[in-house]
Design a protein around this motif. Sequence first.
Motif, PDB file in Angstrom:
ATOM      1  N   PRO A  26       0.823  -1.217   0.000  1.00  0.00           N
ATOM      2  CA  PRO A  26       0.000   0.000   0.000  1.00  0.00           C
ATOM      3  C   PRO A  26       0.854   1.263   0.000  1.00  0.00           C
ATOM      4  O   PRO A  26       2.083   1.207   0.146  1.00  0.00           O
ATOM      5  CB  PRO A  26      -0.797  -0.127   1.300  1.00  0.00           C
ATOM      6  CG  PRO A  26       0.067  -0.957   2.192  1.00  0.00           C
ATOM      7  CD  PRO A  26       0.765  -1.934   1.290  1.00  0.00           C
ATOM      8  N   GLY A  27       0.176   2.425  -0.141  1.00  0.00           N
ATOM      9  CA  GLY A  27       0.848   3.706   0.044  1.00  0.00           C
ATOM     10  C   GLY A  27       0.929   4.592  -1.172  1.00  0.00           C
ATOM     11  O   GLY A  27       1.232   5.776  -1.054  1.00  0.00           O
ATOM     12  N   ALA A  28       0.670   4.066  -2.369  1.00  0.00           N
ATOM     13  CA  ALA A  28       0.787   4.897  -3.577  1.00  0.00           C
ATOM     14  C   ALA A  28      -0.226   6.037  -3.540  1.00  0.00           C
ATOM     15  O   ALA A  28      -1.380   5.862  -3.136  1.00  0.00           O
ATOM     16  CB  ALA A  28       0.572   4.050  -4.831  1.00  0.00           C
ATOM     17  N   ILE A  29       0.194   7.226  -3.965  1.00  0.00           N
ATOM     18  CA  ILE A  29      -0.709   8.377  -4.087  1.00  0.00           C
ATOM     19  C   ILE A  29      -1.744   8.068  -5.161  1.00  0.00           C
ATOM     20  O   ILE A  29      -1.416   7.497  -6.208  1.00  0.00           O
ATOM     21  CB  ILE A  29       0.086   9.637  -4.474  1.00  0.00           C
ATOM     22  CG1 ILE A  29       1.086  10.009  -3.372  1.00  0.00           C
ATOM     23  CG2 ILE A  29      -0.835  10.802  -4.786  1.00  0.00           C
ATOM     24  CD1 ILE A  29       2.085  11.062  -3.814  1.00  0.00           C
ATOM     25  N   ALA A  30      -2.978   8.446  -4.901  1.00  0.00           N
ATOM     26  CA  ALA A  30      -4.040   8.253  -5.888  1.00  0.00           C
ATOM     27  C   ALA A  30      -4.568   9.613  -6.341  1.00  0.00           C
ATOM     28  O   ALA A  30      -4.803  10.500  -5.519  1.00  0.00           O
ATOM     29  CB  ALA A  30      -5.179   7.423  -5.304  1.00  0.00           C
ATOM     30  N   CYS A  31      -4.746   9.757  -7.655  1.00  0.00           N
ATOM     31  CA  CYS A  31      -5.355  10.978  -8.180  1.00  0.00           C
ATOM     32  C   CYS A  31      -6.869  10.827  -8.171  1.00  0.00           C
ATOM     33  O   CYS A  31      -7.387   9.708  -8.020  1.00  0.00           O
ATOM     34  CB  CYS A  31      -4.849  11.267  -9.588  1.00  0.00           C
ATOM     35  SG  CYS A  31      -5.466  10.137 -10.858  1.00  0.00           S
ATOM     36  N   PRO A  32      -7.626  11.905  -8.317  1.00  0.00           N
ATOM     37  CA  PRO A  32      -9.078  11.778  -8.386  1.00  0.00           C
ATOM     38  C   PRO A  32      -9.491  10.864  -9.538  1.00  0.00           C
ATOM     39  O   PRO A  32      -8.967  10.987 -10.651  1.00  0.00           O
ATOM     40  CB  PRO A  32      -9.545  13.218  -8.627  1.00  0.00           C
ATOM     41  CG  PRO A  32      -8.473  14.078  -8.046  1.00  0.00           C
ATOM     42  CD  PRO A  32      -7.203  13.330  -8.337  1.00  0.00           C
ATOM     43  N   PRO A  33     -10.412   9.929  -9.294  1.00  0.00           N
ATOM     44  CA  PRO A  33     -10.875   9.054 -10.381  1.00  0.00           C
ATOM     45  C   PRO A  33     -11.642   9.855 -11.418  1.00  0.00           C
ATOM     46  O   PRO A  33     -12.363  10.804 -11.081  1.00  0.00           O
ATOM     47  CB  PRO A  33     -11.785   8.053  -9.663  1.00  0.00           C
ATOM     48  CG  PRO A  33     -12.244   8.767  -8.434  1.00  0.00           C
ATOM     49  CD  PRO A  33     -11.121   9.656  -8.023  1.00  0.00           C
ATOM     50  N   GLU A  34     -11.480   9.490 -12.663  1.00  0.00           N
ATOM     51  CA  GLU A  34     -12.107  10.242 -13.750  1.00  0.00           C
ATOM     52  C   GLU A  34     -12.856   9.316 -14.706  1.00  0.00           C
ATOM     53  O   GLU A  34     -12.618   8.109 -14.736  1.00  0.00           O
ATOM     54  CB  GLU A  34     -11.056  11.039 -14.528  1.00  0.00           C
ATOM     55  CG  GLU A  34     -10.877  12.465 -14.036  1.00  0.00           C
ATOM     56  CD  GLU A  34     -12.141  13.313 -14.173  1.00  0.00           C
ATOM     57  OE1 GLU A  34     -13.089  12.885 -14.873  1.00  0.00           O
ATOM     58  OE2 GLU A  34     -12.177  14.399 -13.585  1.00  0.00           O
ATOM     59  N   GLY A  35     -13.702   9.912 -15.494  1.00  0.00           N
ATOM     60  CA  GLY A  35     -14.403   9.185 -16.534  1.00  0.00           C
ATOM     61  C   GLY A  35     -13.583   9.130 -17.806  1.00  0.00           C
ATOM     62  O   GLY A  35     -12.578   9.826 -17.961  1.00  0.00           O
ATOM     63  N   ASP A  36     -14.027   8.277 -18.735  1.00  0.00           N
ATOM     64  CA  ASP A  36     -13.267   8.126 -19.974  1.00  0.00           C
ATOM     65  C   ASP A  36     -13.283   9.390 -20.819  1.00  0.00           C
ATOM     66  O   ASP A  36     -12.366   9.625 -21.610  1.00  0.00           O
ATOM     67  CB  ASP A  36     -13.783   6.938 -20.783  1.00  0.00           C
ATOM     68  CG  ASP A  36     -15.301   6.924 -20.963  1.00  0.00           C
ATOM     69  OD1 ASP A  36     -15.979   7.867 -20.516  1.00  0.00           O
ATOM     70  OD2 ASP A  36     -15.806   5.948 -21.546  1.00  0.00           O
ATOM     71  N   ALA A  37     -14.281  10.243 -20.629  1.00  0.00           N
ATOM     72  CA  ALA A  37     -14.281  11.510 -21.363  1.00  0.00           C
ATOM     73  C   ALA A  37     -13.140  12.401 -20.893  1.00  0.00           C
ATOM     74  O   ALA A  37     -12.429  13.009 -21.704  1.00  0.00           O
ATOM     75  CB  ALA A  37     -15.613  12.224 -21.188  1.00  0.00           C
ATOM     76  N   GLY A  38     -12.951  12.480 -19.587  1.00  0.00           N
ATOM     77  CA  GLY A  38     -11.878  13.307 -19.043  1.00  0.00           C
ATOM     78  C   GLY A  38     -10.502  12.798 -19.415  1.00  0.00           C
ATOM     79  O   GLY A  38      -9.614  13.582 -19.776  1.00  0.00           O
ATOM     80  N   THR A  39     -10.312  11.480 -19.353  1.00  0.00           N
ATOM     81  CA  THR A  39      -8.997  10.942 -19.711  1.00  0.00           C
ATOM     82  C   THR A  39      -8.738  11.088 -21.204  1.00  0.00           C
ATOM     83  O   THR A  39      -7.596  11.240 -21.635  1.00  0.00           O
ATOM     84  CB  THR A  39      -8.868   9.470 -19.298  1.00  0.00           C
ATOM     85  OG1 THR A  39      -9.925   8.710 -19.892  1.00  0.00           O
ATOM     86  CG2 THR A  39      -8.947   9.327 -17.789  1.00  0.00           C
ATOM     87  N   GLY A  40      -9.817  11.043 -22.003  1.00  0.00           N
ATOM     88  CA  GLY A  40      -9.650  11.291 -23.437  1.00  0.00           C
ATOM     89  C   GLY A  40      -9.192  12.706 -23.712  1.00  0.00           C
ATOM     90  O   GLY A  40      -8.358  12.935 -24.592  1.00  0.00           O
ATOM     91  N   MET A  41      -9.712  13.677 -22.951  1.00  0.00           N
ATOM     92  CA  MET A  41      -9.271  15.063 -23.111  1.00  0.00           C
ATOM     93  C   MET A  41      -7.796  15.201 -22.760  1.00  0.00           C
ATOM     94  O   MET A  41      -7.038  15.900 -23.445  1.00  0.00           O
ATOM     95  CB  MET A  41     -10.129  15.989 -22.239  1.00  0.00           C
ATOM     96  CG  MET A  41     -11.514  16.243 -22.796  1.00  0.00           C
ATOM     97  SD  MET A  41     -12.445  17.483 -21.854  1.00  0.00           S
ATOM     98  CE  MET A  41     -13.139  16.444 -20.578  1.00  0.00           C
ATOM     99  N   VAL A  42      -7.380  14.534 -21.692  1.00  0.00           N
ATOM    100  CA  VAL A  42      -5.974  14.593 -21.291  1.00  0.00           C
ATOM    101  C   VAL A  42      -5.089  13.914 -22.334  1.00  0.00           C
ATOM    102  O   VAL A  42      -4.036  14.443 -22.715  1.00  0.00           O
ATOM    103  CB  VAL A  42      -5.792  13.940 -19.905  1.00  0.00           C
ATOM    104  CG1 VAL A  42      -4.311  13.774 -19.572  1.00  0.00           C
ATOM    105  CG2 VAL A  42      -6.476  14.774 -18.833  1.00  0.00           C
ATOM    106  N   ALA A  43      -5.518  12.745 -22.809  1.00  0.00           N
ATOM    107  CA  ALA A  43      -4.711  11.981 -23.764  1.00  0.00           C
ATOM    108  C   ALA A  43      -4.526  12.703 -25.087  1.00  0.00           C
ATOM    109  O   ALA A  43      -3.603  12.385 -25.843  1.00  0.00           O
ATOM    110  CB  ALA A  43      -5.344  10.617 -24.004  1.00  0.00           C
ATOM    111  N   THR A  44      -5.381  13.684 -25.359  1.00  0.00           N
ATOM    112  CA  THR A  44      -5.290  14.426 -26.617  1.00  0.00           C
ATOM    113  C   THR A  44      -4.947  15.898 -26.393  1.00  0.00           C
ATOM    114  O   THR A  44      -5.023  16.696 -27.331  1.00  0.00           O
ATOM    115  CB  THR A  44      -6.620  14.328 -27.379  1.00  0.00           C
ATOM    116  OG1 THR A  44      -7.686  14.734 -26.520  1.00  0.00           O
ATOM    117  CG2 THR A  44      -6.878  12.912 -27.856  1.00  0.00           C
ATOM    118  N   ASN A  45      -4.584  16.243 -25.165  1.00  0.00           N
ATOM    119  CA  ASN A  45      -4.234  17.623 -24.823  1.00  0.00           C
ATOM    120  C   ASN A  45      -5.329  18.594 -25.256  1.00  0.00           C
ATOM    121  O   ASN A  45      -5.075  19.633 -25.880  1.00  0.00           O
ATOM    122  CB  ASN A  45      -2.899  18.023 -25.467  1.00  0.00           C
ATOM    123  CG  ASN A  45      -2.339  19.317 -24.858  1.00  0.00           C
ATOM    124  OD1 ASN A  45      -2.719  19.722 -23.754  1.00  0.00           O
ATOM    125  ND2 ASN A  45      -1.432  19.965 -25.572  1.00  0.00           N
ATOM    126  N   ALA A  46      -6.566  18.249 -24.903  1.00  0.00           N
ATOM    127  CA  ALA A  46      -7.716  19.077 -25.269  1.00  0.00           C
ATOM    128  C   ALA A  46      -8.448  19.495 -24.001  1.00  0.00           C
ATOM    129  O   ALA A  46      -9.585  19.092 -23.762  1.00  0.00           O
ATOM    130  CB  ALA A  46      -8.636  18.311 -26.206  1.00  0.00           C
TER     131      ALA A  46
END
Length: 516
Positions: free
Chosen positions: A236-256
């Motif tokens: 255990p112990g890893a930092i966790a980021c806020p969970p997101e939906g696939d729409a949000g991760t798609g925006m990040v993956a495309t720098n949009a």
Amino acid sequence: MNAVLGIELGSTRIKACLIDPDDPTTVLAVGSHEWENEFTDRVWTYPLDAVWSGLQAAYADLVAGLDAKPTTFAAIGVSAMMHGYLAFDADGELLVPFRTWRNTSTGPAAAELTSLFGTNIPLRWSIAHFHQAVLDGEAHVPDVGLLTTLAGYVHWRLTGQAVLGVGDASGMFPIDSATGDYDARLVGLFDRLDSAALGGRSIAAMLPRVLPAGADAGRLTPEGAALLDPTGALQPGAIACPPEGDAGTGMVATNAVTPRTGNVSAGTSIFAMVVLERPLTRVHHELDLVTTPAGDLVAMVHCNNGASELAAWAGMFRRFATASGTPLSDDEVFAALFREALDGEADAGGLLAYNHLAGEPIAGLDEGRPLFVRTPDSRFTLANVMRAQLYGVFGTLALGMRVLDGEGVQLDRMFAHGGMFRTAGVAQRFLAGALDAPVAVGETASEGGAWGIAVLAAYAASGAGDSLGVYLDHRVFAGAEIVTVDPDPADVAGFATYLDRYRAGLAVEAAAVSAL
């Protein structure tokens, strides 16, 4: 291990992606597991046991590509298909089977909430599912202690924190971009509307706490580590980021993630996200108002049906190749069929393909019936068939994007990602023609949302004071290879003709739903 783990639970595949936090474009390993939704008692669902067996399989597949089993990570992030309905009681027990985004049984609730709120509430949003359960008098309603999404549920089990990234939260209940939290005025309206069912509680108390990108969303617990890695190697112990939906991760993956940018994500569903400079002038049933992972307002054109029907046709051709004594891999089949589509006529030769396996609200369909339609004078060739199938993936999306055009929304760039863009220059070119706009595809396109949530986890762990947009521009995409395709005028005109025919033919699709 000084690496960042991103996990995304998509509609047909659970994918794990490991990246270098110092160079997020460096993918160290990937793992995946295929799964499929079930249509049980007229509800699209996934058993929660399948969530965990699938996660463990994807993680094990990732670990198999490494020299040694990881014992820790610098950070982790979880993403999943947005929306839907996961309701738990005060003891954390699931009250009814998971109702996914694909269900379209919430029409009365969505219409009532849209009228009450003065903003579009789509059928798949969590609040529409909850209000429909109230309208239907479902017995579980008084026992609901937590409503969340699939990403929120997995994060909760891994960290003990019932939180949600603002982008995913905006598909549960409308967000006030000024506060980055659930819209307080609308919360009040809903509490009064369903006061009897809520029993004196507020709906806000039943929803996950909202967090922006970069926030501390907890740590991987011992129980969470054991869920992810039953071998006991992961600690255990890893930092966790806020969970997101696939729409949000798609925006990040495309720098949009900044105004005047947008992206298209194509998988089992297909959707476009356009970051707005200003609010829209009125309510449009074709458009959802959600947010980026940083909380900026986004117009979303979400279509329940994406590339599944295209994949089914490819699977048939793959079987033909095997039966003829020349077996081909999935990628080889797709590449051959996509290349053939380039030789098709600009309007697909008068052919029509409807990819509606499930209901499609934008098209006015409560249920789906995949159809391939031609007239006696259509030019029935393989090239036209495949162009029609590719156009069909973008058909309903284009109907929604035409509404944004009417609002005068301007775009500087539109990025695309998803497996169908792996074959260079085909789906990307046809999408540019469908949107009449330049379409860019980056080198991370095939990794998609699993990479996107890994980047969000790296951002949370970095402690940088930069905004998400600056972080992506300077730390992630500064040296990225981006290929941009401008729309071909012939494709633009041809797709417009196809779309006119597609719109008219929706009556045929509706008749098929009624008759079959």
